[in-house]
Design a protein around this motif. Structure first.
Motif, PDB file in Angstrom:
ATOM      1  N   LEU A  68      34.816 -22.271  68.062  1.00  0.00           N
ATOM      2  CA  LEU A  68      35.049 -20.892  68.494  1.00  0.00           C
ATOM      3  C   LEU A  68      34.354 -20.648  69.834  1.00  0.00           C
ATOM      4  N   TYR A  69      34.932 -19.780  70.636  1.00  0.00           N
ATOM      5  CA  TYR A  69      34.309 -19.377  71.893  1.00  0.00           C
ATOM      6  C   TYR A  69      34.960 -18.071  72.330  1.00  0.00           C
ATOM      7  N   THR A  70      34.370 -17.412  73.311  1.00  0.00           N
ATOM      8  CA  THR A  70      34.840 -16.098  73.753  1.00  0.00           C
ATOM      9  C   THR A  70      35.489 -16.206  75.127  1.00  0.00           C
ATOM     10  N   VAL A  71      36.638 -15.570  75.282  1.00  0.00           N
ATOM     11  CA  VAL A  71      37.247 -15.409  76.603  1.00  0.00           C
ATOM     12  C   VAL A  71      37.024 -13.969  77.056  1.00  0.00           C
ATOM     13  N   ILE A  72      36.419 -13.834  78.227  1.00  0.00           N
ATOM     14  CA  ILE A  72      36.127 -12.526  78.819  1.00  0.00           C
ATOM     15  C   ILE A  72      37.080 -12.328  79.993  1.00  0.00           C
ATOM     16  N   LEU A  73      37.925 -11.323  79.905  1.00  0.00           N
ATOM     17  CA  LEU A  73      38.838 -10.999  81.000  1.00  0.00           C
ATOM     18  C   LEU A  73      38.263  -9.832  81.782  1.00  0.00           C
ATOM     19  N   GLU A  74      38.037 -10.061  83.076  1.00  0.00           N
ATOM     20  CA  GLU A  74      37.484  -9.019  83.936  1.00  0.00           C
ATOM     21  C   GLU A  74      38.269  -8.972  85.238  1.00  0.00           C
ATOM     22  N   GLY A  75      38.704  -7.780  85.611  1.00  0.00           N
ATOM     23  CA  GLY A  75      39.415  -7.645  86.876  1.00  0.00           C
ATOM     24  C   GLY A  75      40.404  -6.505  86.830  1.00  0.00           C
ATOM     25  N   LEU A  76      41.246  -6.478  87.853  1.00  0.00           N
ATOM     26  CA  LEU A  76      42.268  -5.446  87.963  1.00  0.00           C
ATOM     27  C   LEU A  76      43.617  -6.025  87.580  1.00  0.00           C
ATOM     28  N   LEU A  77      44.392  -5.247  86.843  1.00  0.00           N
ATOM     29  CA  LEU A  77      45.750  -5.648  86.471  1.00  0.00           C
ATOM     30  C   LEU A  77      46.610  -4.398  86.428  1.00  0.00           C
ATOM     31  N   ASP A  78      47.646  -4.391  87.269  1.00  0.00           N
ATOM     32  CA  ASP A  78      48.554  -3.240  87.365  1.00  0.00           C
ATOM     33  C   ASP A  78      47.786  -1.945  87.635  1.00  0.00           C
ATOM     34  N   GLY A  79      46.796  -2.055  88.518  1.00  0.00           N
ATOM     35  CA  GLY A  79      46.056  -0.872  88.942  1.00  0.00           C
ATOM     36  C   GLY A  79      44.974  -0.412  87.998  1.00  0.00           C
ATOM     37  N   LYS A  80      44.819  -1.088  86.868  1.00  0.00           N
ATOM     38  CA  LYS A  80      43.821  -0.680  85.880  1.00  0.00           C
ATOM     39  C   LYS A  80      42.729  -1.741  85.753  1.00  0.00           C
ATOM     40  N   THR A  81      41.524  -1.292  85.497  1.00  0.00           N
ATOM     41  CA  THR A  81      40.409  -2.216  85.287  1.00  0.00           C
ATOM     42  C   THR A  81      40.474  -2.780  83.870  1.00  0.00           C
ATOM     43  N   VAL A  82      40.420  -4.095  83.777  1.00  0.00           N
ATOM     44  CA  VAL A  82      40.419  -4.784  82.480  1.00  0.00           C
ATOM     45  C   VAL A  82      39.035  -5.380  82.267  1.00  0.00           C
ATOM     46  N   ASN A  83      38.477  -5.141  81.108  1.00  0.00           N
ATOM     47  CA  ASN A  83      37.167  -5.717  80.755  1.00  0.00           C
ATOM     48  C   ASN A  83      37.152  -5.912  79.244  1.00  0.00           C
ATOM     49  N   THR A  84      37.598  -7.089  78.797  1.00  0.00           N
ATOM     50  CA  THR A  84      37.724  -7.351  77.364  1.00  0.00           C
ATOM     51  C   THR A  84      37.043  -8.664  76.989  1.00  0.00           C
ATOM     52  N   SER A  85      36.690  -8.765  75.724  1.00  0.00           N
ATOM     53  CA  SER A  85      36.143 -10.006  75.165  1.00  0.00           C
ATOM     54  C   SER A  85      36.898 -10.319  73.875  1.00  0.00           C
ATOM     55  N   GLU A  86      37.270 -11.599  73.705  1.00  0.00           N
ATOM     56  CA  GLU A  86      38.025 -11.995  72.517  1.00  0.00           C
ATOM     57  C   GLU A  86      37.571 -13.378  72.063  1.00  0.00           C
ATOM     58  N   ILE A  87      37.269 -13.496  70.781  1.00  0.00           N
ATOM     59  CA  ILE A  87      36.916 -14.802  70.224  1.00  0.00           C
ATOM     60  C   ILE A  87      38.194 -15.600  70.010  1.00  0.00           C
ATOM     61  N   ILE A  88      38.244 -16.796  70.568  1.00  0.00           N
ATOM     62  CA  ILE A  88      39.426 -17.653  70.487  1.00  0.00           C
ATOM     63  C   ILE A  88      39.206 -18.683  69.385  1.00  0.00           C
ATOM     64  N   SER A  89      40.208 -18.793  68.499  1.00  0.00           N
ATOM     65  CA  SER A  89      40.067 -19.688  67.337  1.00  0.00           C
ATOM     66  C   SER A  89      41.206 -20.701  67.258  1.00  0.00           C
ATOM     67  N   THR A  90      41.817 -21.028  68.406  1.00  0.00           N
ATOM     68  CA  THR A  90      42.996 -21.905  68.380  1.00  0.00           C
ATOM     69  C   THR A  90      42.669 -23.383  68.601  1.00  0.00           C
ATOM     70  N   VAL A  91      41.400 -23.703  68.848  1.00  0.00           N
ATOM     71  CA  VAL A  91      41.009 -25.120  68.880  1.00  0.00           C
ATOM     72  C   VAL A  91      40.604 -25.509  67.462  1.00  0.00           C
ATOM     73  N   ASN A  92      41.308 -26.452  66.879  1.00  0.00           N
ATOM     74  CA  ASN A  92      41.030 -26.828  65.489  1.00  0.00           C
ATOM     75  C   ASN A  92      39.934 -27.883  65.389  1.00  0.00           C
ATOM     76  N   ARG A  93      39.936 -28.824  66.347  1.00  0.00           N
ATOM     77  CA  ARG A  93      38.912 -29.866  66.378  1.00  0.00           C
ATOM     78  C   ARG A  93      39.001 -30.563  67.737  1.00  0.00           C
ATOM     79  N   VAL A  94      37.986 -31.363  68.034  1.00  0.00           N
ATOM     80  CA  VAL A  94      37.949 -32.145  69.276  1.00  0.00           C
ATOM     81  C   VAL A  94      37.744 -33.608  68.927  1.00  0.00           C
ATOM     82  N   LEU A  95      38.563 -34.472  69.508  1.00  0.00           N
ATOM     83  CA  LEU A  95      38.409 -35.919  69.338  1.00  0.00           C
ATOM     84  C   LEU A  95      37.844 -36.533  70.604  1.00  0.00           C
TER      85      LEU A  95
END
Length: 470
Positions: A68-95
């Motif tokens: 698990l890890y967090t993706v933080i999106l920060e910046g402008l998109l379509d004139g609006k300020t974006v500032n979000t954090s989301e835990i990403i769970s799509t990596v199942n394992r690492v070889l």
């Protein structure tokens, strides 16, 4: 605070559908983030098994956090300020194929795995003739992939959809060509070579998202905000674009567009590559020497400057967009997105870092537009030509951060009388890929602009160019 793990909350886990070469910031902040957006809408319901391209990777750190890890999106998109954090769970394992080679080859047995994605840096798609089929593992990424594909073929399983994300032109074609080289080097049977092209789909792709990565300067603040310690959080801008050249069936295999993501599946990505190179990278290369000579330090400063922001607007509208072969409305909308990204207050994008290898960047990003403009309109694009003049002034004033051979030519030019320096430099095919003195008015125009830069500075030069265009 505790370290991020499965103990932190309930996370959906899905069967492995993707083999992903590369576990760095970009893949986690771009590809795995997109897999999650599809999963959240019930469109994909799959995860990635990640393969470390090199022995020293992030596999152990990811395992410590239950992948698990967090993706933080920060910046402008379509004139609006974006500032979000989301835990990403799509990596199942690492070889780690350097320690788990047989487990890696066993991926060939799983028919649920039908997509291969990669980002092993630009240097990753390379041929190494010392690699052998019985190496455990071979050194290069294409050799590792060839071994996996050969195992898949031996098992008589269906092929893969393979989409490399490395930032090189025609990346899918180049990857296939190197795999075919290994097939020849390893004397693999003709039927495998046929299977390789008939049963597998190699796509070229273009990726676009600025992913600064781990926010070291704000890590403590963000951990406090999230309520857990995350040693692998990734910061990225909200904007993203993925252009995939391949069959339309990709939309069914990877329903990215259906998930509302900015993904284009096309049978020819060339116009989109030109769009990115000339509209995103081109203005960067043009602004750097002019703005630095005026004392500016960052892209955001350029975009907030009354004179230089007008220069950038003119560059887009009058010189770049008219020379590209896509609908004007689409190009204009893309240009507006780029300007918004350039103004991102969350990213300090140093002009000095963009200045690295400015000569080759000018050749790839701006010179084709300059030549196309001159051929079409029989006049020079003055904004781009001023950028060329400023680049020459910059390199003559102080050695740029560039290839030794490039710097040697500028050092040679400095020994000449000032009236001869521009003509000497423009004639160097090693700098520009051709003799630019053959473009009739270029030497005189650049000489005039160089003189003006010395006399009144780049700010006055760009103001004058704007007034001439009005």
């Amino acid at each position: 605070m505790e370290q991020l793990s499965n103990n932190y909350g309930e996370f959906a886990h899905f069967p492995e559908k993707v083999i992903q070469f590369g576990e760095g910031n970009f893949m986690r902040g771009f590809v795995d983030w997109q897999l999650q957006q599809m999963n959240k809408q019930g469109l994909f319901n799959g995860s990635a098994v990640v393969v470390q391209p090199i022995s020293q990777g992030l596999g152990k750190m990811l395992k410590e956090q239950d992948y698990l890890y967090t993706v933080i999106l920060e910046g402008l998109l379509d004139g609006k300020t974006v500032n979000t954090s989301e835990i990403i769970s799509t990596v199942n394992r690492v070889l780690n194929p350097y320690e788990e080679w047989q487990e890696y080859l066993a991926l060939a047995e799983d028919e649920n795995l039908e997509i291969i994605l990669s980002n092993t840096t630009e240097a990753g798609i390379a041929y190494d003739e010392s690699d052998a089929l019985n190496d455990t593992p071979p050194k290069s990424f294409p050799a590792k992939l060839t071994a996996l594909l050969y195992k898949r073929y031996q098992l008589q399983k269906p092929g893969f959809t393979i989409i490399p994300c490395e930032l090189i032109d025609r990346n899918g074609e180049k990857l296939l060509a190197i795999i075919q080289q290994y097939a020849d080097l390893w004397d693999l049977e003709a039927d495998f070579k046929t299977w390789l092209t008939k049963e597998n789909t190699f796509c070229c792709s273009l990726v676009d998202r600025i992913v600064p990565g781990y926010p070291r300067d704000r890590a403590d603040e963000l951990n406090e905000k999230h309520g857990y310690i995350d040693n692998l959080m990734v910061k990225a801008e909200p904007f993203m674009l993925w252009v995939i050249e391949g069959p339309q069936k990709i939309k069914e295999i990877l329903p990215l567009q259906e998930a509302g993501l900015n993904v284009i599946v096309t049978d020819d990505m060339t116009p989109y590559r030109e769009r990115k190179v000339h509209l995103l990278n081109g203005p960067h290369t043009a602004m750097v020497p002019l703005a630095r000579l005026a004392g500016l330090e960052t892209v955001e400063e350029v975009m907030l400057d009354a004179d230089f922001s007008v220069f950038v607007d003119d560059l887009f509208a009058r010189e770049l967009i008219p020379m590209l072969d896509l609908p004007e409305a689409e190009l204009t909308a893309y240009a507006e997105q780029i300007k918004e990204r350039f103004k991102n207050p969350f990213v300090r994008h140093e002009l000095s870092s963009i200045a690295l290898n400015s000569v080759s960047k000018f050749q790839a990003r701006l010179l084709p537009i300059l030549l196309r403009f001159y051929d079409t309109k029989k006049t020079l694009p003055l904004g781009i030509t001023a950028a060329l003049a400023a680049l020459i002034v910059s390199y003559l004033q102080e050695a740029g951060n560039d290839d030794a051979e490039v710097l040697a030519l500028f050092a040679e030019a400095k020994e000449l009388p000032t009236t001869e320096q521009v003509a000497f430099l423009l004639a160097q095919t090693k700098l520009w890929g051709q003799d630019l003195t053959e473009v009739a008015p270029l030497v005189d125009t650049v000489n005039e602009l160089v003189q003006k830069i010395h006399e009144v500075g780049t700010r006055a030069v760009i103001k004058e160019i704007h007034q001439q265009a009005e």
